[in-house]
Design a protein around this motif. Sequence first.
Motif, PDB file in Angstrom:
ATOM      1  N   ALA A   9       0.866  -1.212   0.042  1.00 37.96           N
ATOM      2  CA  ALA A   9       0.160   0.011  -0.167  1.00 37.96           C
ATOM      3  C   ALA A   9       0.784   1.267   0.040  1.00 37.96           C
ATOM      4  CB  ALA A   9      -1.022  -0.085   1.158  1.00 37.96           C
ATOM      5  N   ALA A  10       2.086   1.158   0.822  1.00 36.29           N
ATOM      6  CA  ALA A  10       2.887   2.557   0.673  1.00 36.29           C
ATOM      7  C   ALA A  10       3.455   2.753  -0.573  1.00 36.29           C
ATOM      8  CB  ALA A  10       4.057   2.063   1.854  1.00 36.29           C
ATOM      9  N   SER A  11       3.881   1.551  -1.065  1.00 34.71           N
ATOM     10  CA  SER A  11       4.544   1.687  -2.489  1.00 34.71           C
ATOM     11  C   SER A  11       3.499   2.296  -3.434  1.00 34.71           C
ATOM     12  CB  SER A  11       5.119   0.459  -2.868  1.00 34.71           C
ATOM     13  OG  SER A  11       4.202  -0.570  -3.158  1.00 34.71           O
ATOM     14  N   VAL A  12       2.208   1.767  -3.468  1.00 32.54           N
ATOM     15  CA  VAL A  12       1.244   2.328  -4.404  1.00 32.54           C
ATOM     16  C   VAL A  12       1.210   3.766  -4.435  1.00 32.54           C
ATOM     17  CG1 VAL A  12      -1.173   2.168  -5.271  1.00 32.54           C
ATOM     18  CG2 VAL A  12       0.289   0.159  -5.019  1.00 32.54           C
ATOM     19  N   LEU A  13       0.731   4.241  -2.897  1.00 31.28           N
ATOM     20  CA  LEU A  13       0.651   5.659  -2.569  1.00 31.28           C
ATOM     21  C   LEU A  13       1.972   6.377  -3.057  1.00 31.28           C
ATOM     22  CD1 LEU A  13      -0.792   7.705  -0.998  1.00 31.28           C
ATOM     23  CD2 LEU A  13       0.239   7.212   0.913  1.00 31.28           C
ATOM     24  N   ALA A  14       3.204   5.954  -2.933  1.00 31.71           N
ATOM     25  CA  ALA A  14       4.373   6.470  -3.223  1.00 31.71           C
ATOM     26  C   ALA A  14       4.519   6.746  -4.794  1.00 31.71           C
ATOM     27  CB  ALA A  14       5.664   5.869  -2.669  1.00 31.71           C
ATOM     28  N   TYR A  15       4.060   5.706  -5.529  1.00 31.71           N
ATOM     29  CA  TYR A  15       3.906   5.824  -7.010  1.00 31.71           C
ATOM     30  C   TYR A  15       3.004   6.935  -7.452  1.00 31.71           C
ATOM     31  CZ  TYR A  15       6.532   1.493  -8.305  1.00 31.71           C
ATOM     32  OH  TYR A  15       7.336   0.491  -8.376  1.00 31.71           O
ATOM     33  N   VAL A  16       2.191   6.885  -6.893  1.00 32.40           N
ATOM     34  CA  VAL A  16       0.697   7.989  -7.244  1.00 32.40           C
ATOM     35  C   VAL A  16       1.308   9.314  -6.887  1.00 32.40           C
ATOM     36  CG1 VAL A  16      -1.324   8.841  -6.713  1.00 32.40           C
ATOM     37  CG2 VAL A  16      -1.108   6.247  -7.187  1.00 32.40           C
ATOM     38  N   LEU A  17       1.716   9.602  -5.772  1.00 27.50           N
ATOM     39  CA  LEU A  17       2.646  10.826  -5.339  1.00 27.50           C
ATOM     40  C   LEU A  17       3.638  11.239  -6.346  1.00 27.50           C
ATOM     41  CD1 LEU A  17       2.175  10.763  -1.383  1.00 27.50           C
ATOM     42  CD2 LEU A  17       0.734  12.035  -3.089  1.00 27.50           C
ATOM     43  N   GLY A  18       4.684  10.303  -6.497  1.00 24.15           N
ATOM     44  CA  GLY A  18       5.855  10.508  -7.146  1.00 24.15           C
ATOM     45  C   GLY A  18       5.455  10.824  -8.704  1.00 24.15           C
ATOM     46  N   LEU A  19       4.383  10.124  -9.158  1.00 29.22           N
ATOM     47  CA  LEU A  19       4.147  10.566 -10.560  1.00 29.22           C
ATOM     48  C   LEU A  19       3.314  11.799 -10.807  1.00 29.22           C
ATOM     49  CD1 LEU A  19       2.894   7.035 -11.853  1.00 29.22           C
ATOM     50  CD2 LEU A  19       4.903   8.353 -12.525  1.00 29.22           C
ATOM     51  N   ALA A  36      13.715  20.742 -10.749  1.00 29.49           N
ATOM     52  CA  ALA A  36      13.699  20.078  -9.581  1.00 29.49           C
ATOM     53  C   ALA A  36      12.567  19.252  -9.086  1.00 29.49           C
ATOM     54  CB  ALA A  36      13.840  21.142  -8.273  1.00 29.49           C
ATOM     55  N   ALA A  37      11.316  19.766  -9.522  1.00 27.93           N
ATOM     56  CA  ALA A  37      10.280  18.822  -9.198  1.00 27.93           C
ATOM     57  C   ALA A  37      10.181  17.566  -9.911  1.00 27.93           C
ATOM     58  CB  ALA A  37       9.113  19.718  -9.719  1.00 27.93           C
ATOM     59  N   MET A  38      10.581  17.505 -11.400  1.00 31.62           N
ATOM     60  CA  MET A  38      10.755  16.373 -12.041  1.00 31.62           C
ATOM     61  C   MET A  38      11.811  15.288 -11.522  1.00 31.62           C
ATOM     62  SD  MET A  38      10.604  18.093 -15.693  1.00 31.62           S
ATOM     63  CE  MET A  38      10.909  16.538 -16.848  1.00 31.62           C
ATOM     64  N   ALA A  39      12.910  15.888 -10.893  1.00 30.73           N
ATOM     65  CA  ALA A  39      13.716  14.993 -10.338  1.00 30.73           C
ATOM     66  C   ALA A  39      13.359  14.514  -8.984  1.00 30.73           C
ATOM     67  CB  ALA A  39      15.263  15.758  -9.908  1.00 30.73           C
ATOM     68  N   VAL A  40      12.867  15.145  -8.202  1.00 33.13           N
ATOM     69  CA  VAL A  40      12.074  14.664  -6.881  1.00 33.13           C
ATOM     70  C   VAL A  40      10.948  13.731  -7.295  1.00 33.13           C
ATOM     71  CG1 VAL A  40      10.742  15.239  -4.765  1.00 33.13           C
ATOM     72  CG2 VAL A  40      12.687  16.778  -5.625  1.00 33.13           C
ATOM     73  N   GLY A  41      10.199  13.850  -8.022  1.00 28.52           N
ATOM     74  CA  GLY A  41       9.036  13.018  -8.395  1.00 28.52           C
ATOM     75  C   GLY A  41       9.770  11.603  -8.912  1.00 28.52           C
ATOM     76  N   GLY A  42      10.829  11.800  -9.807  1.00 28.87           N
ATOM     77  CA  GLY A  42      11.403  10.617 -10.169  1.00 28.87           C
ATOM     78  C   GLY A  42      12.255   9.702  -9.020  1.00 28.87           C
ATOM     79  N   LEU A  43      12.596  10.464  -8.135  1.00 28.64           N
ATOM     80  CA  LEU A  43      13.294   9.916  -6.968  1.00 28.64           C
ATOM     81  C   LEU A  43      12.327   9.123  -5.997  1.00 28.64           C
ATOM     82  CD1 LEU A  43      16.129  12.322  -5.918  1.00 28.64           C
ATOM     83  CD2 LEU A  43      16.398  10.178  -7.090  1.00 28.64           C
ATOM     84  N   VAL A  44      11.309   9.815  -5.946  1.00 29.12           N
ATOM     85  CA  VAL A  44      10.161   9.052  -5.040  1.00 29.12           C
ATOM     86  C   VAL A  44       9.616   7.685  -5.776  1.00 29.12           C
ATOM     87  CG1 VAL A  44       7.717   9.348  -4.271  1.00 29.12           C
ATOM     88  CG2 VAL A  44       9.449  11.019  -4.204  1.00 29.12           C
ATOM     89  N   VAL A  45       9.641   7.689  -7.194  1.00 28.55           N
ATOM     90  CA  VAL A  45       8.968   6.640  -7.892  1.00 28.55           C
ATOM     91  C   VAL A  45      10.210   5.598  -7.699  1.00 28.55           C
ATOM     92  CG1 VAL A  45       8.660   5.716 -10.312  1.00 28.55           C
ATOM     93  CG2 VAL A  45       7.599   7.887  -9.495  1.00 28.55           C
ATOM     94  N   VAL A  46      11.392   6.057  -7.832  1.00 25.84           N
ATOM     95  CA  VAL A  46      12.569   4.787  -7.774  1.00 25.84           C
ATOM     96  C   VAL A  46      12.609   4.314  -6.220  1.00 25.84           C
ATOM     97  CG1 VAL A  46      14.924   4.619  -7.603  1.00 25.84           C
ATOM     98  CG2 VAL A  46      14.224   5.952  -9.462  1.00 25.84           C
ATOM     99  N   ALA A  47      12.288   5.101  -5.325  1.00 19.90           N
ATOM    100  CA  ALA A  47      12.185   4.829  -3.822  1.00 19.90           C
ATOM    101  C   ALA A  47      10.903   3.856  -3.558  1.00 19.90           C
ATOM    102  CB  ALA A  47      11.963   6.014  -2.871  1.00 19.90           C
ATOM    103  N   ALA A  48       9.870   4.039  -4.143  1.00 22.12           N
ATOM    104  CA  ALA A  48       8.712   3.269  -4.234  1.00 22.12           C
ATOM    105  C   ALA A  48       9.046   1.846  -4.837  1.00 22.12           C
ATOM    106  CB  ALA A  48       7.516   3.872  -5.095  1.00 22.12           C
ATOM    107  N   THR A  49       9.654   1.904  -6.098  1.00 23.10           N
ATOM    108  CA  THR A  49      10.129   0.598  -6.552  1.00 23.10           C
ATOM    109  C   THR A  49      11.242  -0.302  -5.622  1.00 23.10           C
ATOM    110  OG1 THR A  49      10.051   1.388  -8.727  1.00 23.10           O
ATOM    111  CG2 THR A  49      11.315  -0.390  -8.671  1.00 23.10           C
ATOM    112  N   ALA A  50      11.927   0.353  -4.961  1.00 22.38           N
ATOM    113  CA  ALA A  50      12.821  -0.121  -3.938  1.00 22.38           C
ATOM    114  C   ALA A  50      11.979  -0.892  -2.711  1.00 22.38           C
ATOM    115  CB  ALA A  50      13.714   0.821  -3.456  1.00 22.38           C
TER     116      ALA A  50
END
Length: 66
Positions: A9-19, A36-50
């Motif tokens: 559930a946390a990863s799905v939420l992080a994917y949605v927020l990151g995207l 910067a917003a694009m970089a931060v969003g991309g990092l959040v998606v990578v963290a959700a994948t991890a």
Amino acid sequence: MVEGAGPFAASVLAYVLGLAVLLYGVYQTAGQSVNAAMAVGGLVVVAATAVLANAVIRIDEAVERH
């Protein structure tokens, strides 16, 4: 909630927020340059994948032990 569903559930939420942040960054510059917003969003998606990969690995290890 099913036991162990928290990381999923946390990863799905992080994917949605990151995207959402990533798309907001694209909207700011019309996709012309990286900001910067694009970089931060991309990092959040990578963290959700991890987080998701770690959860799947833990499930696999638990199944192998039994």
